[in-house]
Design a protein around this motif. Structure first.
Motif, short mmCIF file in Angstrom:
data_model
loop_
_atom_site.label_atom_id
_atom_site.label_comp_id
_atom_site.label_asym_id
_atom_site.label_seq_id
_atom_site.Cartn_x
_atom_site.Cartn_y
_atom_site.Cartn_z
N ALA A 97 0.83 -1.20 0.00
CA ALA A 97 0.00 0.00 0.00
C ALA A 97 0.87 1.25 0.00
CB ALA A 97 -0.92 -0.01 1.22
N ILE A 98 1.90 1.22 0.80
CA ILE A 98 2.79 2.37 0.87
C ILE A 98 3.53 2.56 -0.44
CG2 ILE A 98 4.89 3.23 1.96
CD1 ILE A 98 3.88 2.11 4.58
N ILE A 99 3.99 1.47 -1.00
CA ILE A 99 4.70 1.57 -2.28
C ILE A 99 3.79 2.14 -3.36
CG2 ILE A 99 5.64 0.18 -4.16
CD1 ILE A 99 6.96 -1.59 -2.11
N ARG A 100 2.54 1.67 -3.36
CA ARG A 100 1.58 2.22 -4.33
C ARG A 100 1.43 3.72 -4.15
NH1 ARG A 100 -1.81 -2.21 -3.37
NH2 ARG A 100 -3.07 -0.93 -2.00
N ARG A 101 1.35 4.12 -2.92
CA ARG A 101 1.15 5.55 -2.62
C ARG A 101 2.34 6.37 -3.07
NH1 ARG A 101 -0.93 8.77 -3.63
NH2 ARG A 101 -1.85 10.54 -2.52
N ILE A 102 3.52 5.83 -2.88
CA ILE A 102 4.71 6.56 -3.32
C ILE A 102 4.72 6.70 -4.83
CG2 ILE A 102 7.22 6.46 -3.48
CD1 ILE A 102 7.22 5.00 -0.79
N VAL A 112 2.81 10.22 3.48
CA VAL A 112 2.69 9.03 2.62
C VAL A 112 2.06 7.90 3.42
CG1 VAL A 112 3.97 7.24 1.40
CG2 VAL A 112 4.64 9.64 1.16
N ALA A 113 2.57 7.69 4.61
CA ALA A 113 2.04 6.62 5.46
C ALA A 113 0.56 6.85 5.74
CB ALA A 113 2.82 6.55 6.76
N ALA A 114 0.23 8.07 6.11
CA ALA A 114 -1.17 8.38 6.44
C ALA A 114 -2.06 8.22 5.22
CB ALA A 114 -1.25 9.80 7.00
N ALA A 115 -1.58 8.69 4.08
CA ALA A 115 -2.36 8.61 2.85
C ALA A 115 -2.58 7.15 2.45
CB ALA A 115 -1.65 9.36 1.72
N ALA A 116 -1.64 6.30 2.83
CA ALA A 116 -1.76 4.88 2.51
C ALA A 116 -2.68 4.18 3.51
CB ALA A 116 -0.39 4.22 2.50
N GLU A 128 15.16 0.28 1.18
CA GLU A 128 15.28 -1.09 0.65
C GLU A 128 14.91 -1.18 -0.82
OE1 GLU A 128 14.57 -4.53 2.49
OE2 GLU A 128 15.99 -3.89 4.00
N SER A 129 14.16 -0.19 -1.28
CA SER A 129 13.65 -0.26 -2.65
C SER A 129 14.78 -0.27 -3.68
CB SER A 129 12.72 0.92 -2.92
OG SER A 129 13.49 2.08 -3.07
N PRO A 187 9.72 6.81 -7.13
CA PRO A 187 10.15 8.22 -7.05
C PRO A 187 10.55 8.61 -5.63
CG PRO A 187 7.76 8.08 -7.21
CD PRO A 187 8.28 6.68 -7.34
N TRP A 188 11.61 8.04 -5.14
CA TRP A 188 12.06 8.28 -3.78
C TRP A 188 12.41 9.75 -3.53
CZ3 TRP A 188 16.90 10.36 -3.48
CH2 TRP A 188 17.71 10.23 -4.62
N HIS A 189 12.79 10.42 -4.59
CA HIS A 189 13.23 11.82 -4.43
C HIS A 189 12.06 12.75 -4.10
CE1 HIS A 189 12.15 11.16 -8.64
NE2 HIS A 189 11.76 12.41 -8.65
N ARG A 190 10.81 12.26 -4.26
CA ARG A 190 9.65 13.12 -3.97
C ARG A 190 9.21 13.00 -2.53
NH1 ARG A 190 6.69 11.06 -9.36
NH2 ARG A 190 8.15 11.94 -10.82
#
Length: 109
Positions: free
Chosen positions: A9-14, A28-32, A47-48, A53-56
């Motif tokens: 879920a978190i990955i999807r959100r990111i 991000v966590a809350a939105a997920a 870990e990814s 888009p980790w930079h965002r």
DNA sequence: GGGGTGACAATTC
DNA sequence: GGAATTGCCACCC
């Protein structure tokens, strides 16, 4: 609920963070759907494989979450600027509950 | 099970 | 706005 689903879920959100915009780890966590799991978001990013888009993703304060002298700091800054995000002194101005822009950027999935 | 760590955050002063 | 404190949770030794 298994932890795998949380991670997904978190990955999807990111992945859903629009280009040219940024989000805080906690957001991000809350939105997920998992408020308070900011550190989990950080761990997942570390870990990814780099396909997201980790930079965002930055701190709640708008600061980049790396030491200013680290290579990752430089790369994140460059990537953000490439998307039109103003990065000054290692930080980005987060406008929460600001003008109409919010409704647009925080639109539901 | 206990203790330390980390790409964090809210609160308080 | 910054520094210190406390809460948090997954992971490792």
């Amino acid at each position: 609920m298994g932890e795998k689903n949380i991670k997904q879920a978190i990955i999807r959100r990111i992945r859903a963070i629009p280009r040219g915009t940024v989000m805080a780890y906690g957001d991000v966590a809350a939105a997920a759907g998992f408020p308070g799991r900011a550190r989990l978001v950080a761990r997942i990013l570390s870990e990814s494989d780099g396909d997201l888009p980790w930079h965002r993703v930055l701190r709640a304060s708008g600061q980049i979450a790396f030491p200013p002298d680290s290579p990752l700091f430089a790369e994140q800054t460059q990537r953000l600027r490439a998307e039109g995000v103003r990065v000054e002194n290692g930080r980005v101005k987060l406008r929460r509950s600001g003008p109409d822009l919010d409704a647009l950027l925080w639109a539901p999935d």
